[in-house]
Design a protein around this motif. Structure first.
Motif, mmCIF file in Angstrom:
data_model
loop_
_atom_site.group_PDB
_atom_site.id
_atom_site.type_symbol
_atom_site.label_atom_id
_atom_site.label_comp_id
_atom_site.label_asym_id
_atom_site.label_seq_id
_atom_site.Cartn_x
_atom_site.Cartn_y
_atom_site.Cartn_z
ATOM 1 N N LEU A 234 -11.398 -1.478 -19.343
ATOM 2 C CA LEU A 234 -12.455 -1.252 -18.359
ATOM 3 C C LEU A 234 -11.922 -0.984 -16.960
ATOM 4 N N ALA A 235 -10.633 -1.170 -16.722
ATOM 5 C CA ALA A 235 -10.075 -0.940 -15.391
ATOM 6 C C ALA A 235 -8.590 -0.633 -15.505
ATOM 7 N N THR A 236 -8.083 0.161 -14.567
ATOM 8 C CA THR A 236 -6.659 0.470 -14.535
ATOM 9 C C THR A 236 -6.261 0.838 -13.112
ATOM 10 N N VAL A 237 -5.021 0.519 -12.757
ATOM 11 C CA VAL A 237 -4.516 0.850 -11.426
ATOM 12 C C VAL A 237 -2.987 0.816 -11.449
ATOM 13 N N MET A 238 -2.367 1.645 -10.634
ATOM 14 C CA MET A 238 -0.938 1.576 -10.377
ATOM 15 C C MET A 238 -0.783 1.379 -8.879
ATOM 16 N N ALA A 239 -0.388 0.161 -8.458
ATOM 17 C CA ALA A 239 -0.368 -0.209 -7.043
ATOM 18 C C ALA A 239 1.063 -0.302 -6.528
ATOM 19 N N GLU A 240 1.332 0.424 -5.451
ATOM 20 C CA GLU A 240 2.615 0.333 -4.769
ATOM 21 C C GLU A 240 2.615 -0.860 -3.820
ATOM 22 N N ARG A 241 3.761 -1.536 -3.723
ATOM 23 C CA ARG A 241 3.855 -2.687 -2.824
ATOM 24 C C ARG A 241 3.530 -2.288 -1.380
ATOM 25 N N SER A 242 4.064 -1.144 -0.960
ATOM 26 C CA SER A 242 3.884 -0.724 0.429
ATOM 27 C C SER A 242 2.417 -0.485 0.762
ATOM 28 N N SER A 243 1.654 0.042 -0.209
ATOM 29 C CA SER A 243 0.225 0.271 0.026
ATOM 30 C C SER A 243 -0.561 -1.029 -0.039
ATOM 31 N N PHE A 244 -0.204 -1.889 -0.966
ATOM 32 C CA PHE A 244 -0.986 -3.104 -1.171
ATOM 33 C C PHE A 244 -0.834 -4.079 -0.004
ATOM 34 N N ARG A 245 0.351 -4.144 0.581
ATOM 35 C CA ARG A 245 0.567 -5.132 1.642
ATOM 36 C C ARG A 245 -0.211 -4.792 2.909
ATOM 37 N N GLU A 246 -0.741 -3.564 3.017
ATOM 38 C CA GLU A 246 -1.527 -3.189 4.177
ATOM 39 C C GLU A 246 -2.993 -3.614 4.052
ATOM 40 N N LEU A 247 -3.386 -4.108 2.892
ATOM 41 C CA LEU A 247 -4.794 -4.462 2.658
ATOM 42 C C LEU A 247 -5.101 -5.861 3.159
ATOM 43 N N HIS A 248 -6.328 -6.047 3.647
ATOM 44 C CA HIS A 248 -6.839 -7.367 4.019
ATOM 45 C C HIS A 248 -7.916 -7.726 2.986
ATOM 46 N N LEU A 249 -7.467 -8.328 1.894
ATOM 47 C CA LEU A 249 -8.320 -8.464 0.717
ATOM 48 C C LEU A 249 -9.571 -9.294 0.961
ATOM 49 N N ALA A 250 -9.493 -10.274 1.836
ATOM 50 C CA ALA A 250 -10.660 -11.132 2.054
ATOM 51 C C ALA A 250 -11.811 -10.373 2.691
ATOM 52 N N GLN A 251 -11.554 -9.196 3.278
ATOM 53 C CA GLN A 251 -12.612 -8.441 3.954
ATOM 54 C C GLN A 251 -12.991 -7.140 3.237
ATOM 55 N N VAL A 252 -12.296 -6.779 2.158
ATOM 56 C CA VAL A 252 -12.541 -5.468 1.556
ATOM 57 C C VAL A 252 -13.757 -5.496 0.636
ATOM 58 N N ASP A 253 -14.338 -4.307 0.416
ATOM 59 C CA ASP A 253 -15.260 -4.108 -0.687
ATOM 60 C C ASP A 253 -14.400 -3.814 -1.904
ATOM 61 N N ALA A 254 -14.461 -4.688 -2.910
ATOM 62 C CA ALA A 254 -13.498 -4.643 -4.013
ATOM 63 C C ALA A 254 -13.502 -3.302 -4.734
#
Length: 602
Positions: A234-254
């Motif tokens: 039901l879900a898939t993603v390939m996440a780069e460390r450099s892109s992920f560390r820029e996210l502020h997960l507590a404030q994002v729309d998932a």
């Protein structure tokens, strides 16, 4: 090749999980005692009506709290403690942990997988009841962790929006949560789960072993084209460390974060198990795949009988009922007594538990019906580790009986946060066809069935002597996917076939001289259909490598007929098998056809 984690991190992780399960059990017990105490006080201090109204409010508050927890899953998970080796309990007793951590620094695949499996398995970020199963491997060249992660099923979202007490009828009335709202929330939960897994992995990576993570999220379900148990991605993603560390997960729309910022994908209809194509899979990497989270799965075949009955009672409790096991003597044929408190459809339930490997005989179903009548119960449930033949299903139809096969039992256990498996295969109807034997190229054949028209059909097989079936167990269909010796089995079809069977003619019983193939309209899918739309039918004969050996023509269907004998393979005196076209049709459906072959149908 899969294996279970058995290294020091796996041992420590299991210790942590055992302790966590103990704490969760104690917490559940304390909550239950507190609820009972509050209920007693309310009953003593309030009128019956006030108590019921207060209880409806409490149940609504629990629904609201559940929804709030689901919406805040990612934010609360990010607030949980991050996995660190320094937090290990009794580290002095596990001296080889240092070697594992050193192996992570050297990018050794086994050490990396051991470490990050422990990080996920021991996490405190997940709510109680959420699944925690992972298959993982590591690509040291790309410094990429590749994993499949189990997601919660759709029923994690409450079906009801609020509860009211109707005084005049003296019953509760649940207002259903709108379908669109349930679908949107479930999709949001899936996106949050994927992001939370990524957060825990990157946060635990102190040594910089991960440049990226390839993650696929799945649920256990059934392939809609075959009805067989399968993983639905039901879900898939390939996440780069450099892109992920820029996210502020507590404030994002998932959902937006996963789809737009990380270029991932979530099923458009996850509540309907509409699958997506997964990304890179662990088995594609080339290193050994480690699974974690199934080490506590008990083999239902090997469980102590009393423990097995207790597990079934625990399942009924998890489904919102009150359940107790009976004493071994004078139980009146009842293994578990359950009470469903749901108004109108609820009531007393008697449960019988049959830990069988072969098909449950119809006599057991008849005995259960007699027990239901003697006990004055509302319903009888027969739970087994095997399956039921057509006679059992026909007898139970229209009666207050429910038959739960081994595959359904495993699915129910997992759906309600419990564990259990059926031997090494997990489910009785997931057995693959025999492996090709190089020295015996014709070890078995695949019989692929195709036809024109949109009518939904069940294609079945009967192992017979003459025109009589050997036993009820030799009728192979969706609820009895194989004969006792495994010589005939159901099989997932591959295009252009719509149905398939696997037959090892050389291993059929010595007293069998016919393998009869039949087709019948599925009354649940096409209740008003007949076989007039069954045309251009044929059987493809395939070898184990799916090479077509030939095609066999069969008769078309006729109006008003709902079941048809397609043809039969017949053993000659020389030991060879010839195919004889059938053509006999039945207006009374599969039930009438089975009676013709001596299958016990009451």
């Amino acid at each position: 090749m899969s294996r279970r984690t058995t290294g020091p991190f796996g041992v420590w992780a299991e210790m942590q999980r055992q302790r966590q399960r103990q704490l969760e059990a104690e917490a559940r017990q304390h909550r239950q005692e507190a609820r009972e105490a509050r209920a007693y006080e309310r009953r003593a201090a309030q009128s019956y009506r006030e108590y019921k109204q207060a209880d409806a409010i409490r149940r609504t508050e629990e629904l609201d709290a559940r929804v709030a927890m689901l919406k805040d899953l990612l934010a609360s998970g990010c607030r949980a403690s991050v996995f660190r080796p320094s937090a290990l309990m009794r580290a002095e007793e596990l001296p080889s942990l240092a070697a594992v951590i050193e192996g992570v620094g050297r990018r050794e695949p086994e050490a990396v997988v051991e470490y990050f499996s422990a990080a996920l398995y021991t996490s405190t970020a997940w709510p109680e009841g959420f699944p925690r199963w992972v298959a993982m491997t590591y690509d040291p060249v790309a410094r990429q962790l590749v994993l499949d992660w189990e997601l919660p099923a759709g029923d994690v979202v409450p079906q009801s929006k609020y509860v009211r007490y109707m005084y005049a009828a003296d019953q509760y009335r649940e207002t259903p949560r709108p379908v669109g709202q349930r679908r949107a929330l479930y999709k949001e939960v899936i996106a949050q789960c994927v992001l939370l897994v990524l957060h825990e992995l990157f946060a635990a990576d102190e040594s910089g072993a991960l440049e990226s993570v390839a993650l696929n999220g799945f649920v256990d379900g059934h392939d809609p084209t075959t009805g067989r148990p399968d993983r639905i991605f039901l879900a898939t993603v390939m996440a780069e460390r450099s892109s992920f560390r820029e996210l502020h997960l507590a404030q994002v729309d998932a959902e937006s974060c996963l789809a737009d910022a990380l270029r991932g994908q979530v099923s458009a209809r996850p509540d309907q198990l509409v699958a997506i194509r997964p990304g890179r899979r662990p088995e594609e990497v080339g290193h050994r795949v480690t699974t974690h989270g199934d080490v506590e799965e008990p083999d239902l075949y090997e469980m102590d009988p009393i423990a097995f009955e207790g597990l079934v009672a625990e399942l009924f409790e998890a489904m919102g009922m009150r359940a107790v096991t009976t004493q071994r003597s004078n139980d009146g044929g009842v293994d578990v007594h359950a009470l469903d408190p749901t108004p109108i459809r609820g009531g007393q339930i008697v449960v019988q538990v049959k830990r069988y490997r072969s098909t449950v005989p119809p006599t057991a179903v008849r005995d259960l019906y007699g027990t239901v009548q003697d006990a004055g119960a509302n319903k009888g449930v027969l739970v087994t580790t095997s399956g039921f033949g057509p006679g059992s299903h026909t007898f139970a139809n229209g009666k207050p009986l429910e038959l739960v096969s081994g595959a359904e039992l495993v699915d129910l256990l997992h759906r309600h946060g419990l564990r259990g498996r059926l031997g090494d295969g997990g489910r009785p109807d997931s057995t693959p066809p025999p492996a090709p034997n190089p020295s015996v190229p014709d070890d078995y054949n695949i019989l692929g069935m195709s036809w024109s028209g949109s009518v939904a059909l069940d294609v079945c097989a009967l192992v017979c002597r003459g025109n009589r079936i050997l036993t009820d167990d030799h009728f192979v269909f969706y609820n009895n996917p194989r004969t006792p010796d495994g010589s005939v089995r159901t099989l997932s079809a591959t295009a252009p076939d719509k149905a398939a069977l696997c037959a090892s003619f050389d291993t059929l019983p010595d007293d069998a001289d016919r393998l009869v193939l039949v087709a019948a309209v599925d009354p649940e899918v096409n209740p008003d259909a007949d076989l007039s739309g069954f045309t251009d039918a044929r059987i493809r004969l395939l070898d184990p490598a799916l090479t077509e050996l030939g095609q066999l023509q069969v008769s078309d269907g006729r109006p008003h007929e709902t079941a048809l004998v397609l043809g039969s393979f017949r053993r000659r005196s020389t030991g060879d098998w010839d195919f004889v076209v059938g053509g006999k049709g039945y207006t009374g459906g599969l039930e009438e056809l089975l009676r013709d072959f001596g299958v016990e149908v009451d």
